[in-house]
Scaffold this active site. Structure first.
Site, PDB file in Angstrom:
ATOM      1  N   HIS A  34       0.819  -1.211   0.000  1.00  0.00           N
ATOM      2  CA  HIS A  34       0.000   0.000   0.000  1.00  0.00           C
ATOM      3  C   HIS A  34       0.856   1.265   0.000  1.00  0.00           C
ATOM      4  O   HIS A  34       0.498   2.242  -0.648  1.00  0.00           O
ATOM      5  CB  HIS A  34      -0.938  -0.007   1.207  1.00  0.00           C
ATOM      6  N   LYS A  41     -12.119  10.479  -3.215  1.00  0.00           N
ATOM      7  CA  LYS A  41     -12.709   9.765  -2.070  1.00  0.00           C
ATOM      8  C   LYS A  41     -12.294  10.463  -0.788  1.00  0.00           C
ATOM      9  O   LYS A  41     -11.163  10.946  -0.672  1.00  0.00           O
ATOM     10  CB  LYS A  41     -12.178   8.325  -2.060  1.00  0.00           C
ATOM     11  N   SER A  77     -11.014  -4.541   1.327  1.00  0.00           N
ATOM     12  CA  SER A  77     -11.204  -4.995   2.704  1.00  0.00           C
ATOM     13  C   SER A  77     -12.700  -5.189   2.945  1.00  0.00           C
ATOM     14  O   SER A  77     -13.247  -6.253   2.700  1.00  0.00           O
ATOM     15  CB  SER A  77     -10.575  -3.973   3.658  1.00  0.00           C
ATOM     16  N   THR A  78     -13.417  -4.134   3.329  1.00  0.00           N
ATOM     17  CA  THR A  78     -14.874  -4.253   3.532  1.00  0.00           C
ATOM     18  C   THR A  78     -15.636  -4.147   2.219  1.00  0.00           C
ATOM     19  O   THR A  78     -16.839  -4.390   2.172  1.00  0.00           O
ATOM     20  CB  THR A  78     -15.375  -3.130   4.445  1.00  0.00           C
TER      21      THR A  78
HETATM   22  C1  R5P Z   1      -7.106   2.573   0.768  1.00  0.00           C
HETATM   23  O1  R5P Z   1      -6.493   3.608   0.529  1.00  0.00           O
HETATM   24  C2  R5P Z   1      -6.880   1.309   0.013  1.00  0.00           C
HETATM   25  O2  R5P Z   1      -6.134   1.518  -1.147  1.00  0.00           O
HETATM   26  C3  R5P Z   1      -8.185   0.626  -0.324  1.00  0.00           C
HETATM   27  O3  R5P Z   1      -8.916   1.455  -1.189  1.00  0.00           O
HETATM   28  C4  R5P Z   1      -8.987   0.358   0.922  1.00  0.00           C
HETATM   29  O4  R5P Z   1      -8.209  -0.270   1.875  1.00  0.00           O
HETATM   30  C5  R5P Z   1     -10.196  -0.487   0.620  1.00  0.00           C
HETATM   31  O5  R5P Z   1     -10.882  -0.706   1.821  1.00  0.00           O
HETATM   32  P1  R5P Z   1     -12.422  -1.054   1.818  1.00  0.00           P
HETATM   33  O6  R5P Z   1     -12.617  -2.223   0.897  1.00  0.00           O
HETATM   34  O7  R5P Z   1     -12.720  -1.389   3.256  1.00  0.00           O
HETATM   35  O8  R5P Z   1     -13.158   0.155   1.375  1.00  0.00           O
END
Ligand code: R5P
Length: 299
Positions: free
Chosen positions: A126, A191, A222-223
């Protein structure tokens, strides 16, 4: 050089060893009745170069401890260790977002690099820039397998019908690179995330001219919240939505959330111990083997 795998390795170490024609040794492990972890390398490796493979999802905290234990062993036996982490946990806490927070990534990377690493190799981490700063004098290589996604997508879709979508500003570089390989355009969606609740909000105006097939790219699902909002908007406008994500953690029903939001196809890399039916996992072992040679990490 030998290849060794920790319990979190999702099967990449043995296949990589086959590709690279190296011997592979699997760590044995058990959990003591009180919850402490035990590791043993069944064959002593001494005074060699070792490629140590681990993924840090699921059970991130156990995976961290396994790394600390293995690095203690390997360095005590005078090995020179290249650590390949296919999914690096704690990477999103790469700064102090709210006053009083630890920089978790800094703490993790500093701990690992203080245990005698020759090099740290990550797969689409990341925060590669932050990691580079935190490893100090240890060599650091971040491998981003865009080409693995583009190879599959370019066979399936015509470039005229494709648009790559970055679901936040942090994904712009990734989107630009994939779009270049696919020969199509890309759009970045703004975002914002509430740092306390974790809820995300998108400015969707930039997507109003997208048609055909949209490929939403991200490093981590993730979520599923980041992608679902965008996918719902696009699919409600008749756009076919494809997701290409390196690390699909799929926490708490995230896969179902993506499907409900209209995502038609999901491509991910097998970098964690999570596999979900319905997701197409793309093989990265040939890519990793080639890159380890190109980077002269493996002869
Ligand atoms: C955040 O900056 C990451 O690049 C992903 O966009 C983020 O971790 C995605 O998380 P979730 O699926 O919980 O929205």
């Amino acid at each position: 050089m030998k290849v060794t795998s920790l319990p979190g390795d999702p099967g990449i170490g043995p296949r990589l060893a086959d590709y690279l024609k190296l011997e592979h040794v699997q760590f044995q492990h058990k959990i003591f009745p009180d919850g402490e972890l035990y590791l043993r390398l069944p064959k002593i490796v001494e005074g060699e170069r070792v490629l140590l493979v681990q993924s840090m999802y699921p059970n991130q905290n156990d995976r961290v401890v396994e790394l600390l234990l293995a690095l203690e062993l390997l360095s005590r036996y005078n090995n020179s260790v290249v650590l390949l982490v296919t999914y690096l946990a704690y990477a999103r806490q790469d700064k102090e977002f709210l006053a009083g927070e630890p920089i978790s990534l800094r703490s993790l990377v500093k701990a690992l690099s203080s245990l005698g690493l020759e090099a740290l190799v990550t797969v689409d981490a990341h925060s590669p820039l932050a990691i580079k700063e935190f490893v100090g004098s240890v060599r650091y290589v971040n491998l981003v397998p865009d080409e693995v996604f583009s190879e599959v997508l370019s066979k399936k879709y015509r470039r005229e019908e494709l648009t790559v979508i970055a679901p936040d500003q942090g994904a712009e570089k990734r989107a630009a690179s994939l779009a270049k390989q696919l020969g199509c355009g890309y759009v970045v969606v703004k975002k914002s995330r509430d740092r306390v609740t974790g809820n995300v909000t998108h400015v969707l105006d930039s997507l109003s001219s997208v048609y055909g097939t949209a490929v939403i790219v991200d490093d981590i699902v993730s979520t599923g919240g980041t992608i679902a909002g965008i996918a719902s908007y696009l699919s409600s406008r008749g756009v076919r939505v494809v997701v290409a994500a390196s690390h699909a953690l799929f926490v708490g029903g995230a896969y179902e959330k993506l499907v409900r939001s209209g995502v038609a196809e999901i491509y991910a890399l097998p970098t964690t111990g999570v596999t979900v039916e319905g997701v197409t996992y793309l093989d990265i072992v040939p890519y990793l083997a080639r890159m380890l040679r190109e980077e002269k990490i493996v002869e």
